[in-house]
Design a protein around this motif. Structure first.
Motif, mmCIF file in Angstrom:
data_model
loop_
_atom_site.group_PDB
_atom_site.id
_atom_site.type_symbol
_atom_site.label_atom_id
_atom_site.label_comp_id
_atom_site.label_asym_id
_atom_site.label_seq_id
_atom_site.Cartn_x
_atom_site.Cartn_y
_atom_site.Cartn_z
ATOM 1 N N LEU A 42 0.828 -1.215 0.000
ATOM 2 C CA LEU A 42 0.000 0.000 0.000
ATOM 3 C C LEU A 42 0.858 1.258 0.000
ATOM 4 O O LEU A 42 0.543 2.236 -0.678
ATOM 5 C CB LEU A 42 -0.935 0.001 1.209
ATOM 6 C CG LEU A 42 -2.088 -0.989 1.184
ATOM 7 C CD1 LEU A 42 -2.815 -0.994 2.526
ATOM 8 C CD2 LEU A 42 -3.050 -0.676 0.058
ATOM 9 N N ARG A 43 1.942 1.218 0.789
ATOM 10 C CA ARG A 43 2.856 2.376 0.822
ATOM 11 C C ARG A 43 3.407 2.638 -0.571
ATOM 12 O O ARG A 43 3.454 3.790 -1.027
ATOM 13 C CB ARG A 43 4.009 2.121 1.784
ATOM 14 C CG ARG A 43 5.070 3.206 1.716
ATOM 15 C CD ARG A 43 6.236 2.998 2.647
ATOM 16 N NE ARG A 43 6.281 1.708 3.278
ATOM 17 C CZ ARG A 43 7.358 0.936 3.339
ATOM 18 N NH1 ARG A 43 8.490 1.332 2.803
ATOM 19 N NH2 ARG A 43 7.333 -0.220 3.938
ATOM 20 N N TYR A 44 3.804 1.593 -1.261
ATOM 21 C CA TYR A 44 4.352 1.737 -2.605
ATOM 22 C C TYR A 44 3.313 2.352 -3.549
ATOM 23 O O TYR A 44 3.625 3.265 -4.322
ATOM 24 C CB TYR A 44 4.821 0.381 -3.135
ATOM 25 C CG TYR A 44 5.378 0.462 -4.522
ATOM 26 C CD1 TYR A 44 6.669 0.929 -4.743
ATOM 27 C CD2 TYR A 44 4.615 0.091 -5.619
ATOM 28 C CE1 TYR A 44 7.181 1.026 -6.027
ATOM 29 C CE2 TYR A 44 5.118 0.179 -6.905
ATOM 30 C CZ TYR A 44 6.403 0.647 -7.108
ATOM 31 O OH TYR A 44 6.899 0.748 -8.378
ATOM 32 N N VAL A 45 2.074 1.879 -3.467
ATOM 33 C CA VAL A 45 1.018 2.395 -4.336
ATOM 34 C C VAL A 45 0.774 3.876 -4.073
ATOM 35 O O VAL A 45 0.718 4.689 -5.007
ATOM 36 C CB VAL A 45 -0.285 1.579 -4.154
ATOM 37 C CG1 VAL A 45 -1.466 2.260 -4.830
ATOM 38 C CG2 VAL A 45 -0.099 0.164 -4.696
ATOM 39 N N VAL A 46 0.630 4.254 -2.806
ATOM 40 C CA VAL A 46 0.383 5.664 -2.470
ATOM 41 C C VAL A 46 1.564 6.524 -2.901
ATOM 42 O O VAL A 46 1.387 7.590 -3.494
ATOM 43 C CB VAL A 46 0.100 5.832 -0.963
ATOM 44 C CG1 VAL A 46 0.053 7.311 -0.570
ATOM 45 C CG2 VAL A 46 -1.200 5.136 -0.580
ATOM 46 N N ASP A 47 2.768 6.060 -2.636
ATOM 47 C CA ASP A 47 3.960 6.825 -3.008
ATOM 48 C C ASP A 47 4.036 7.027 -4.520
ATOM 49 O O ASP A 47 4.330 8.117 -4.995
ATOM 50 C CB ASP A 47 5.216 6.134 -2.487
ATOM 51 C CG ASP A 47 6.464 6.961 -2.697
ATOM 52 O OD1 ASP A 47 6.403 8.203 -2.522
ATOM 53 O OD2 ASP A 47 7.509 6.383 -3.038
ATOM 54 N N ARG A 48 3.739 5.997 -5.287
ATOM 55 C CA ARG A 48 3.791 6.116 -6.750
ATOM 56 C C ARG A 48 2.673 7.016 -7.268
ATOM 57 O O ARG A 48 2.861 7.744 -8.239
ATOM 58 C CB ARG A 48 3.687 4.739 -7.422
ATOM 59 C CG ARG A 48 4.893 3.827 -7.201
ATOM 60 C CD ARG A 48 6.192 4.358 -7.818
ATOM 61 N NE ARG A 48 6.912 5.135 -6.816
ATOM 62 C CZ ARG A 48 7.707 6.171 -7.054
ATOM 63 N NH1 ARG A 48 7.945 6.576 -8.258
ATOM 64 N NH2 ARG A 48 8.312 6.812 -6.083
ATOM 65 N N MET A 49 1.509 6.958 -6.641
ATOM 66 C CA MET A 49 0.400 7.814 -7.081
ATOM 67 C C MET A 49 0.728 9.286 -6.888
ATOM 68 O O MET A 49 0.262 10.135 -7.645
ATOM 69 C CB MET A 49 -0.880 7.474 -6.304
ATOM 70 C CG MET A 49 -1.525 6.177 -6.729
ATOM 71 S SD MET A 49 -2.941 5.669 -5.701
ATOM 72 C CE MET A 49 -3.773 7.178 -5.352
ATOM 73 N N LEU A 50 1.515 9.582 -5.866
ATOM 74 C CA LEU A 50 1.860 10.972 -5.553
ATOM 75 C C LEU A 50 3.314 11.289 -5.884
ATOM 76 O O LEU A 50 3.854 12.283 -5.395
ATOM 77 C CB LEU A 50 1.601 11.237 -4.064
ATOM 78 C CG LEU A 50 0.160 11.044 -3.609
ATOM 79 C CD1 LEU A 50 0.052 11.148 -2.098
ATOM 80 C CD2 LEU A 50 -0.758 12.039 -4.292
ATOM 81 N N ALA A 51 3.930 10.452 -6.704
ATOM 82 C CA ALA A 51 5.364 10.583 -6.991
ATOM 83 C C ALA A 51 5.691 11.959 -7.578
ATOM 84 O O ALA A 51 5.028 12.423 -8.497
ATOM 85 C CB ALA A 51 5.812 9.493 -7.953
ATOM 86 N N PRO A 52 6.710 12.572 -7.025
ATOM 87 C CA PRO A 52 7.156 13.855 -7.582
ATOM 88 C C PRO A 52 8.019 13.624 -8.814
ATOM 89 O O PRO A 52 8.375 12.488 -9.135
ATOM 90 C CB PRO A 52 8.001 14.438 -6.445
ATOM 91 C CG PRO A 52 8.594 13.223 -5.795
ATOM 92 C CD PRO A 52 7.517 12.156 -5.886
ATOM 93 N N ARG A 53 8.351 14.699 -9.464
ATOM 94 C CA ARG A 53 9.324 14.576 -10.544
ATOM 95 C C ARG A 53 10.634 14.083 -9.907
ATOM 96 O O ARG A 53 10.831 14.255 -8.700
ATOM 97 C CB ARG A 53 9.503 15.902 -11.268
ATOM 98 C CG ARG A 53 10.099 16.998 -10.415
ATOM 99 C CD ARG A 53 10.019 18.350 -11.109
ATOM 100 N NE ARG A 53 10.734 19.387 -10.444
ATOM 101 C CZ ARG A 53 10.538 19.834 -9.210
ATOM 102 N NH1 ARG A 53 9.650 19.279 -8.451
ATOM 103 N NH2 ARG A 53 11.245 20.831 -8.724
ATOM 104 N N PRO A 54 11.518 13.485 -10.673
ATOM 105 C CA PRO A 54 12.775 12.977 -10.091
ATOM 106 C C PRO A 54 13.501 14.050 -9.286
ATOM 107 O O PRO A 54 13.687 15.173 -9.750
ATOM 108 C CB PRO A 54 13.586 12.562 -11.323
ATOM 109 C CG PRO A 54 12.555 12.249 -12.355
ATOM 110 C CD PRO A 54 11.425 13.222 -12.095
ATOM 111 N N GLY A 55 13.831 13.694 -8.045
ATOM 112 C CA GLY A 55 14.534 14.630 -7.176
ATOM 113 C C GLY A 55 13.636 15.615 -6.470
ATOM 114 O O GLY A 55 14.111 16.455 -5.719
#
Length: 126
Positions: A19-32
């Motif tokens: 679930l953490r991975y899914v939420v993090d990817r859904m809100l992923a920022p641009r690289p850096g």
């Protein structure tokens, strides 16, 4: 702790990490960019654990608290990722964002945990 309960905690921890991975990817920022996904994960996880704890054992059985609190929410939230992301931001000379990540996570996660405990206390039977 029985072997069955230990297995359930371990499986729930894996689900929480997913679930953490899914939420993090859904809100992923641009690289850096600023790691807002992990910030959201830690705030929501802190609130959820506070809520479960605030409800107390009259509402939440100790085994359920172990599976959901330690397993699911333990796998969902992450201090280590906050630490690494903060160091990476600092190494990229984005010290303001590094401090915002570190202090923002600390303050907001504690506030969310307090809000969850308070809410759980309101919802728990007297």
């Amino acid at each position: 702790m029985s072997p069955g309960l230990l297995a359930l905690v371990a499986v729930a921890g894996g689900v929480g990490a997913g679930l953490r991975y899914v939420v993090d990817r859904m809100l992923a920022p641009r690289p850096g960019g600023f790691p807002r996904g992990i910030l959201v994960v830690n705030i929501t996880g802190s609130f959820a654990l506070g809520l479960l704890t605030g409800l107390g054992t009259a509402v939440v059985a100790p085994d359920v608290l172990a599976v959901v609190g330690v397993g699911l929410l333990g796998g969902y939230t992450t201090f280590s990722t906050v630490s690494v992301e903060t160091v990476l931001l600092a190494q990229r000379r984005r010290r303001g964002q590094a401090m915002a990540n570190l202090l923002g996570t600390l303050v907001l996660a504690i506030a969310a945990a307090a809000a969850g405990l308070w809410t759980g206390g309101l919802l728990a039977p007297a």
